[in-house]
Design a protein around this motif. Sequence first.
Motif, short mmCIF file in Angstrom:
data_model
loop_
_atom_site.label_atom_id
_atom_site.label_comp_id
_atom_site.label_asym_id
_atom_site.label_seq_id
_atom_site.Cartn_x
_atom_site.Cartn_y
_atom_site.Cartn_z
N TYR A 76 0.63 -1.41 0.14
CA TYR A 76 0.00 -0.15 0.32
C TYR A 76 0.84 1.73 0.29
O TYR A 76 0.65 2.49 -0.41
CB TYR A 76 -0.96 0.03 0.89
N ARG A 77 1.74 1.13 0.51
CA ARG A 77 2.90 2.22 0.87
C ARG A 77 3.55 2.39 -0.65
O ARG A 77 5.14 3.34 -0.72
CB ARG A 77 4.01 2.09 1.77
N ALA A 78 3.67 1.38 -1.71
CA ALA A 78 4.19 1.55 -3.12
C ALA A 78 5.72 1.19 -3.04
O ALA A 78 6.36 1.44 -3.84
CB ALA A 78 3.99 2.66 -3.98
N GLU A 79 6.34 0.28 -1.71
CA GLU A 79 7.42 -0.39 -1.46
C GLU A 79 7.25 -1.90 -1.78
O GLU A 79 6.67 -3.01 -1.10
CB GLU A 79 6.98 0.29 -0.07
N HIS A 80 6.68 -2.09 -3.82
CA HIS A 80 6.71 -3.36 -3.56
C HIS A 80 7.69 -4.52 -3.36
O HIS A 80 7.49 -5.70 -3.20
CB HIS A 80 6.09 -3.65 -4.62
N ALA A 81 8.73 -3.65 -3.57
CA ALA A 81 10.31 -5.12 -3.99
C ALA A 81 10.10 -5.48 -1.74
O ALA A 81 10.29 -6.78 -1.62
CB ALA A 81 11.46 -4.54 -3.97
N LYS A 82 9.89 -4.67 -1.46
CA LYS A 82 9.84 -4.86 0.15
C LYS A 82 9.17 -5.90 0.16
O LYS A 82 8.88 -6.76 1.32
CB LYS A 82 9.78 -4.04 1.05
N ALA A 83 7.09 -5.54 -0.35
CA ALA A 83 6.20 -5.79 -0.49
C ALA A 83 6.63 -7.47 0.02
O ALA A 83 6.30 -8.90 0.32
CB ALA A 83 5.15 -5.59 -0.93
N ILE A 84 6.91 -7.47 -1.14
CA ILE A 84 7.73 -9.32 -2.01
C ILE A 84 8.81 -9.98 -1.08
O ILE A 84 7.74 -11.35 -0.84
CB ILE A 84 8.07 -8.83 -3.20
N GLU A 85 9.31 -9.63 -0.70
CA GLU A 85 10.61 -9.66 0.50
C GLU A 85 9.37 -10.69 1.36
O GLU A 85 9.76 -11.86 1.84
CB GLU A 85 11.44 -9.00 0.81
N PHE A 86 8.67 -9.48 2.34
CA PHE A 86 7.93 -10.35 3.74
C PHE A 86 6.65 -11.14 3.25
O PHE A 86 6.42 -12.06 3.88
CB PHE A 86 6.92 -8.43 4.28
N LEU A 87 6.32 -10.99 1.68
CA LEU A 87 5.46 -11.59 1.57
C LEU A 87 5.73 -13.26 1.10
O LEU A 87 4.79 -14.62 1.67
CB LEU A 87 4.60 -11.56 0.18
N GLU A 88 7.29 -13.46 0.59
CA GLU A 88 7.45 -14.89 0.54
C GLU A 88 8.04 -15.45 1.51
O GLU A 88 8.07 -16.84 2.23
CB GLU A 88 9.79 -14.34 -0.09
N ARG A 89 8.29 -15.11 2.34
CA ARG A 89 8.95 -15.44 4.54
C ARG A 89 6.88 -15.35 4.55
O ARG A 89 7.81 -16.88 4.97
CB ARG A 89 8.95 -14.05 5.32
N ALA A 90 6.03 -15.05 4.32
CA ALA A 90 5.08 -15.64 4.72
C ALA A 90 5.28 -16.93 3.98
O ALA A 90 4.22 -17.70 4.41
CB ALA A 90 4.13 -14.43 4.89
N ARG A 91 5.29 -16.82 2.94
CA ARG A 91 4.48 -18.22 1.87
C ARG A 91 5.87 -19.13 2.25
O ARG A 91 4.77 -20.72 2.80
CB ARG A 91 5.04 -17.78 0.53
N GLU A 92 6.65 -19.72 2.68
CA GLU A 92 7.52 -19.97 2.69
C GLU A 92 6.94 -20.81 5.13
O GLU A 92 7.48 -22.06 4.74
CB GLU A 92 9.21 -19.86 3.12
N LEU A 93 6.54 -19.72 5.40
CA LEU A 93 6.49 -20.30 7.14
C LEU A 93 4.69 -21.08 6.66
O LEU A 93 4.54 -21.85 7.55
CB LEU A 93 6.10 -18.87 7.67
#
Length: 377
Positions: free
Chosen positions: A17-34
Amino acid sequence: RIERANATALVGRYHHYRAEHAKAIEFLERARELAEPDDDAKSLSMIQTYLAGAYQHLTRFDESERWARANIELSERKHFPLAAAYGYEFLSECAYLRGLWQDALTYAARNREISERIGAQARVAWAHFARANALYGIGHLSEARTVARTALESADKIGEGRLATWVQPLLAIIEVDMGDDEAALTDAERGRERADESGQVVLQCWSLHALGYRHIQREEWDPALEYYERATACWRPTENRSAPLLIGASVAEAYLGKGCVPEAAQMIDEHITIAQFAQAPHPYAQARRVQGEIRAAQQAWDAAGHGVDEAGTRLDELGSRLELGRALYHRGAMWRSRGNPGAARTDLTRAGEIFLEIGAIRDRGRAEKLLQGLPGS
């Protein structure tokens, strides 16, 4: 572990939502692994949906579609239809952003079908939004307005504020093209209010576009450029690329209308680069049409003609009738400027017929005015 995955995904969504999409993907990939070891359909579908959104706003549509299809596969494997609804929703959005109108209509219909069956009202409303965009793209203006209004009413009824903030500027844009300026102003202003409340970059740019677009169509270049410069200042410091993809051609038009030809040329070059990266044929063709107008203003007639010719061919293939009519109109204007009234009449007549058929009242008026000014009229 699922709770941690869900919380991590929400952090990713916050960055999106803050248009920080690369950082968003970083956290989402961590979430997916979990989340993957537990194979929880609800968590995985949410994470994959957020990944599709983050990649979409980077205009990395192939990757966005990959996660959308992963949701469809998850739905089939886990018998969780909501995941399929999200999957088809993002497929429809990527399609209309590229200008693949029939694909967008097909995917939106599938989303709506699944969502109605499971009672997911929000997903039904988002399906209406995708359908409205596709209908607008192919020039079904009246139907697009009706569907957009349905989407807006549904969004307001169920409290889906983000959707309402997407829909209301779209509704204003359609109303401008249909000649309903007062309704367009009301919807554009309300859309801006919603966007400012959201604080989300792409929504703020989109709402400013609706206001700027209204002034472009009224040939009011000073206020048009003011809105578009605000939008440009909004997206430039961010990673977001969906905003410039959606409105970059109009920014260049505003500069051109104001007489700022070098600035228009620079903006359209940037826009073409983004459209090519996104593999988005409609935005690319629209950009080539505007680039042709800029080359004509520079009296680079061969380059102008090549640009508008390419735009017309591509827009015709896509079924983008409103933009096709505009390409023909501007080519007719070029023929008129170069002293070829016969060729000008052919293009302007066809453009006028398209505008009449689709209900683009203001565009039709411009075409008729140029036609009447030709020798022998």
